[in-house]
Scaffold this active site. Structure first.
Site, PDB file in Angstrom:
ATOM      1  N   GLY A 150      -2.237  71.077 -52.446  1.00 32.16           N
ATOM      2  CA  GLY A 150      -2.479  71.654 -53.755  1.00 32.16           C
ATOM      3  C   GLY A 150      -3.883  72.205 -53.882  1.00 32.16           C
ATOM      4  O   GLY A 150      -4.775  71.861 -53.095  1.00 32.16           O
ATOM      5  N   CYS A 151      -4.109  73.042 -54.887  1.00 35.53           N
ATOM      6  CA  CYS A 151      -5.401  73.715 -55.038  1.00 35.53           C
ATOM      7  C   CYS A 151      -6.496  72.741 -55.468  1.00 35.53           C
ATOM      8  O   CYS A 151      -7.553  72.660 -54.821  1.00 35.53           O
ATOM      9  CB  CYS A 151      -5.285  74.889 -56.002  1.00 35.53           C
ATOM     10  SG  CYS A 151      -4.530  74.496 -57.595  1.00 35.53           S
ATOM     11  N   PHE A 152      -6.286  71.982 -56.545  1.00 37.19           N
ATOM     12  CA  PHE A 152      -7.264  70.973 -56.938  1.00 37.19           C
ATOM     13  C   PHE A 152      -7.453  69.960 -55.807  1.00 37.19           C
ATOM     14  O   PHE A 152      -8.573  69.515 -55.524  1.00 37.19           O
ATOM     15  CB  PHE A 152      -6.799  70.234 -58.193  1.00 37.19           C
ATOM     16  CG  PHE A 152      -7.278  70.837 -59.485  1.00 37.19           C
ATOM     17  CD1 PHE A 152      -8.595  71.228 -59.663  1.00 37.19           C
ATOM     18  CD2 PHE A 152      -6.406  70.998 -60.551  1.00 37.19           C
ATOM     19  CE1 PHE A 152      -9.036  71.764 -60.868  1.00 37.19           C
ATOM     20  CE2 PHE A 152      -6.830  71.529 -61.762  1.00 37.19           C
ATOM     21  CZ  PHE A 152      -8.148  71.920 -61.923  1.00 37.19           C
ATOM     22  N   ALA A 153      -6.350  69.570 -55.172  1.00 38.60           N
ATOM     23  CA  ALA A 153      -6.427  68.579 -54.097  1.00 38.60           C
ATOM     24  C   ALA A 153      -7.300  69.069 -52.949  1.00 38.60           C
ATOM     25  O   ALA A 153      -8.118  68.316 -52.405  1.00 38.60           O
ATOM     26  CB  ALA A 153      -5.027  68.250 -53.593  1.00 38.60           C
ATOM     27  N   CYS A 155      -9.755  71.343 -53.035  1.00 40.21           N
ATOM     28  CA  CYS A 155     -11.135  71.425 -53.480  1.00 40.21           C
ATOM     29  C   CYS A 155     -11.794  70.047 -53.532  1.00 40.21           C
ATOM     30  O   CYS A 155     -12.928  69.860 -53.080  1.00 40.21           O
ATOM     31  CB  CYS A 155     -11.182  72.099 -54.856  1.00 40.21           C
ATOM     32  SG  CYS A 155     -12.822  72.617 -55.395  1.00 40.21           S
TER      33      CYS A 155
END
Length: 342
Positions: A150-153, A155
Site C-alpha cells: 500500500g501507499c501509506f505502508a 512510505c
C-alpha cells in the site's frame, strides 16, 4: 556497492519482450501503469481490460496519452501473457481470480490489498510474496506472484526499516502523514470532490488505518516485536493531487550522525530510496519512483521524514520495479522518470 551497480546484478532477460496484461486499466493506478509500460523497453502490452470502457481508445480515457498509444480497452482476457497486473479495488482481486482462472506460469502483480497479509497471501495454488523491494528483494526475484504494498505502508515502512533491522525500534512510534486526493481512487465521493478537497484538510481513520497491519507485519519480520498499541498513526487528506509526506518520531539513543549513517548504509543498495542530509519537500518525488528520507535528532526523539508519490512508488511504479526483479531486468528499467521541479 553503489546503487547503480546493484541494479545491473540480476540476470538479463534476452528472449523477446515481456507480454503484459492489465486488468482495471481505466483507473488512476491502471493509467499510471500504462504510462510507464508503453515506454518500457522490455515490455509489450497485450491487452488492457476494462468492462466499462471496452472498445474505447485508451487515449479517450487517459487523454494525456493521445499520440502515445493506439491501444483500445477490451472486455476479453488472454492467457497469452507473461505477467498480469491487477489494478482493481480492494476485495476485487480475489473475486477476479476466483472467476477467471489464470495459468500458473503467468506472474501476477496485485495492486489491491487482498494478498498483502501473510494469513491471506494465497488463493488456490497461487501464493503471493509481499513486494517491498527494500525488504524482500531476494524473495521477490524468486517469487511466483507479488502483493504490491500500500501507499501509506510503503512510505512509513521505508522510514522505519533501518531501525527495525538494527534492533532499535522498541518504543512507541508516532506517525502523521498526508496524502493527495488520488489516494482516494477515481470514483467520486463526498471527500474527493474539488469543491470539498480544495483549500481543505481533514483527518480520517485515525489510529485504525488498514495499512497498519502490513506495516507491523514487515517490521516484525525484522524482529521489532512492536504491537498494535505501539503505533499511533494519524492520516490526513491533503488538498493536493499526488504524493505522501509522513513525519514519524520515536525515542532513540542514536545521535544525528549515527542515525544518518544507519539509514544511508541500509539503503546503499536500493536504487530508489535516498537519504538526504537536508530537509525534504514533496515536489522532489512527485512523478518519480523515489522515496526520500531525512532524519533529525531532537532531544531523545528521532524524527524521520519520508516522501513518495502515492501513484508511483506507492503503487504502479513499485509494481513495475517488482516486475523488473521478477524477470531479471535492471531494477530501474523503464522507471527513470522525470520529476516535477516546479
Amino acid at each position: 556497492m553503489n546503487k547503480e551497480s546493484e541494479t545491473s546484478a540480476a540476470p538479463v532477460r534476452t528472449v523477446g519482450k515481456i507480454k503484459a496484461g492489465i486488468v482495471g486499466g481505466a483507473g488512476y493506478t491502471g493509467g499510471e501503469l500504462l504510462r510507464i509500460l508503453i515506454n518500457h523497453p522490455s515490455v509489450d502490452i497485450t491487452f488492457v481490460h476494462s468492462n466499462s470502457n471496452a472498445g474505447n481508445l485508451v487515449a479517450d480515457v487517459h487523454t494525456d496519452m493521445l499520440g502515445d498509444t493506439d491501444l483500445q480497452f477490451t472486455g476479453q482476457l488472454s492467457n497469452d501473457i507473461d505477467v498480469l497486473f491487477l489494478c482493481v479495488g480492494h476485495g476485487d482481486a480475489r473475486k477476479f481470480l476466483d472467476a477467471n482462472p489464470v495459468d500458473d506460469r503467468i506472474r501476477i502483480i496485485d495492486l489491491s490489498q487482498d494478498f498483502r497479509l501473510s494469513a491471506a497471501s494465497a488463493i488456490g495454488s497461487k501464493n503471493f510474496t509481499y513486494g517491498l523491494p527494500e525488504l524482500n528483494k531476494s524473495a521477490i526475484r524468486e517469487a511466483a506472484n507479488i502483493a504490491n504494498p500500500g501507499c501509506f505502508a510503503t512510505c512509513i515502512q521505508l522510514a522505519l526499516l533501518p531501525l527495525a533491522k538494527a534492533g532499535l525500534l522498541n518504543k512507541e512510534v508516532h506517525i502523521s502523514a498526508t496524502t493527495g486526493s488520488t489516494g482516494a481512487g477515481q470514483s467520486l465521493s463526498a471527500t474527493s470532490h474539488f469543491s470539498w478537497r480544495n483549500d481543505n484538510l481533514s483527518v480520517y481513520k485515525a489510529f485504525g488505518h488498514q495499512h497498519l497491519k502490513e506495516i507491523r507485519q514487515s517490521l516484525n519480520q525484522l524482529g521489532s516485536g512492536l504491537g498494535a498499541e505501539d503505533f499511533s498513526f494519524i492520516p490526513y487528506r491533503g488538498d493536493f493531487t499526488r504524493g505522501i509526506m509522513a513525519s514519524l518520531y520515536t525515542e532513540s539513543t542514536l545521535s544525528q550522525e549515527e542515525a544518518l549513517q544507519l539509514y544511508t548504509e541500509y539503503y546503499a543498495e536500493h536504487p530508489f530510496t535516498h537519504v538526504s542530509g537536508k530537509n525534504i519537500d514533496l515536489k522532489q518525488v512527485v512523478n518519480t519512483n523515489k522515496c526520500l528520507l531525512h532524519v533529525e535528532k531532537h532531544g531523545n526523539k528521532l524524527l524521520i521524514l519520508s516522501i513518495i508519490d502515492n501513484l508511483l512508488k506507492g503503487a504502479s511504479g513499485q509494481a513495475v520495479q517488482n516486475m523488473n526483479l521478477l524477470f531479471g531486468l535492471g531494477e530501474k528499467e523503464g522507471l527513470r522518470l522525470k520529476g516535477t521541479a516546479f
